[in-house]
Design a protein around this motif. Structure first.
Motif, mmCIF file in Angstrom:
data_model
loop_
_atom_site.group_PDB
_atom_site.id
_atom_site.type_symbol
_atom_site.label_atom_id
_atom_site.label_comp_id
_atom_site.label_asym_id
_atom_site.label_seq_id
_atom_site.Cartn_x
_atom_site.Cartn_y
_atom_site.Cartn_z
ATOM 1 N N ALA A 48 0.826 -1.207 0.000
ATOM 2 C CA ALA A 48 0.000 0.000 0.000
ATOM 3 C C ALA A 48 0.860 1.256 0.000
ATOM 4 O O ALA A 48 0.577 2.211 -0.731
ATOM 5 N N VAL A 49 1.929 1.248 0.797
ATOM 6 C CA VAL A 49 2.817 2.416 0.859
ATOM 7 C C VAL A 49 3.519 2.623 -0.480
ATOM 8 O O VAL A 49 3.577 3.748 -0.988
ATOM 9 N N PHE A 50 4.035 1.552 -1.056
ATOM 10 C CA PHE A 50 4.707 1.662 -2.355
ATOM 11 C C PHE A 50 3.732 2.156 -3.428
ATOM 12 O O PHE A 50 4.068 3.001 -4.253
ATOM 13 N N HIS A 51 2.524 1.631 -3.415
ATOM 14 C CA HIS A 51 1.519 2.029 -4.405
ATOM 15 C C HIS A 51 1.156 3.509 -4.238
ATOM 16 O O HIS A 51 1.094 4.258 -5.226
ATOM 17 N N GLU A 52 0.904 3.915 -3.019
ATOM 18 C CA GLU A 52 0.542 5.312 -2.749
ATOM 19 C C GLU A 52 1.667 6.260 -3.164
ATOM 20 O O GLU A 52 1.427 7.303 -3.774
ATOM 21 N N THR A 53 2.889 5.882 -2.856
ATOM 22 C CA THR A 53 4.036 6.714 -3.224
ATOM 23 C C THR A 53 4.205 6.751 -4.740
ATOM 24 O O THR A 53 4.533 7.789 -5.313
ATOM 25 N N SER A 54 3.932 5.644 -5.399
ATOM 26 C CA SER A 54 3.990 5.595 -6.856
ATOM 27 C C SER A 54 2.973 6.552 -7.471
ATOM 28 O O SER A 54 3.262 7.247 -8.448
ATOM 29 N N LEU A 55 1.792 6.620 -6.881
ATOM 30 C CA LEU A 55 0.765 7.546 -7.368
ATOM 31 C C LEU A 55 1.198 9.001 -7.168
ATOM 32 O O LEU A 55 0.940 9.852 -8.038
ATOM 33 N N THR A 56 1.868 9.268 -6.067
ATOM 34 C CA THR A 56 2.395 10.612 -5.827
ATOM 35 C C THR A 56 3.425 10.965 -6.891
ATOM 36 O O THR A 56 3.432 12.081 -7.424
ATOM 37 N N MET A 57 4.287 10.014 -7.211
ATOM 38 C CA MET A 57 5.300 10.246 -8.243
ATOM 39 C C MET A 57 4.632 10.460 -9.606
ATOM 40 O O MET A 57 5.102 11.273 -10.404
ATOM 41 N N ALA A 58 3.535 9.767 -9.863
ATOM 42 C CA ALA A 58 2.813 9.946 -11.124
ATOM 43 C C ALA A 58 2.277 11.377 -11.228
ATOM 44 O O ALA A 58 2.314 11.983 -12.312
ATOM 45 N N ASP A 59 1.791 11.913 -10.109
ATOM 46 C CA ASP A 59 1.330 13.306 -10.096
ATOM 47 C C ASP A 59 2.489 14.262 -10.370
ATOM 48 O O ASP A 59 2.343 15.221 -11.135
ATOM 49 N N MET A 60 3.621 14.007 -9.750
ATOM 50 C CA MET A 60 4.805 14.837 -9.987
ATOM 51 C C MET A 60 5.234 14.751 -11.443
ATOM 52 O O MET A 60 5.603 15.755 -12.050
ATOM 53 N N LYS A 61 5.197 13.545 -11.993
ATOM 54 C CA LYS A 61 5.579 13.331 -13.387
ATOM 55 C C LYS A 61 4.685 14.163 -14.302
ATOM 56 O O LYS A 61 5.171 14.826 -15.223
ATOM 57 N N LYS A 62 3.391 14.142 -14.029
ATOM 58 C CA LYS A 62 2.452 14.903 -14.844
ATOM 59 C C LYS A 62 2.761 16.403 -14.770
ATOM 60 O O LYS A 62 2.768 17.097 -15.794
ATOM 61 N N ASP A 63 3.048 16.896 -13.574
ATOM 62 C CA ASP A 63 3.401 18.311 -13.406
ATOM 63 C C ASP A 63 4.678 18.663 -14.165
ATOM 64 O O ASP A 63 4.758 19.708 -14.815
ATOM 65 N N LEU A 64 5.668 17.800 -14.095
ATOM 66 C CA LEU A 64 6.924 18.062 -14.800
ATOM 67 C C LEU A 64 6.752 17.979 -16.316
ATOM 68 O O LEU A 64 7.365 18.754 -17.049
ATOM 69 N N GLN A 65 5.927 17.052 -16.783
ATOM 70 C CA GLN A 65 5.665 16.972 -18.215
ATOM 71 C C GLN A 65 5.025 18.267 -18.709
ATOM 72 O O GLN A 65 5.370 18.772 -19.773
ATOM 73 N N TYR A 66 4.106 18.798 -17.912
ATOM 74 C CA TYR A 66 3.483 20.075 -18.262
ATOM 75 C C TYR A 66 4.541 21.180 -18.294
ATOM 76 O O TYR A 66 4.550 22.009 -19.198
ATOM 77 N N ARG A 67 5.429 21.168 -17.320
ATOM 78 C CA ARG A 67 6.470 22.199 -17.262
ATOM 79 C C ARG A 67 7.405 22.111 -18.465
ATOM 80 O O ARG A 67 7.820 23.137 -19.014
ATOM 81 N N VAL A 68 7.747 20.905 -18.891
ATOM 82 C CA VAL A 68 8.582 20.731 -20.077
ATOM 83 C C VAL A 68 7.883 21.342 -21.291
ATOM 84 O O VAL A 68 8.512 22.061 -22.086
#
Length: 68
Positions: free
Chosen positions: A35-55
């Motif tokens: 559960a912790v790994f999955h939740e953290t992975s989802l957080t990273m996915a949100d960060m990834k989306k934000d960075l893709q937008y920034r690029v």
């Protein structure tokens, strides 16, 4: 290294971390750890989306960074 290069490198790193966390979630035998790994992975996915937008914004504002 330019700002665009730094942001793109960060995005690559975030993608790798997200993949590793997903793998850990799938391979872990401990349900709480999964559960912790999955939740953290989802957080990273949100960060990834934000960075893709920034690029995209950087490339729009500074065309010389497009595709590099």
């Amino acid at each position: 290294m330019t700002v665009a290069s730094n942001v793109k490198q960060c995005l690559i790193t975030i993608k790798g971390i997200e993949a590793q966390l997903s793998s850990l979630a799938l391979n872990s035998l401990d349900k709480e750890a999964q559960a912790v790994f999955h939740e953290t992975s989802l957080t990273m996915a949100d960060m990834k989306k934000d960075l893709q937008y920034r690029v995209l914004e950087l490339e729009r504002q500074e065309p010389q960074y497009k595709g590099s």
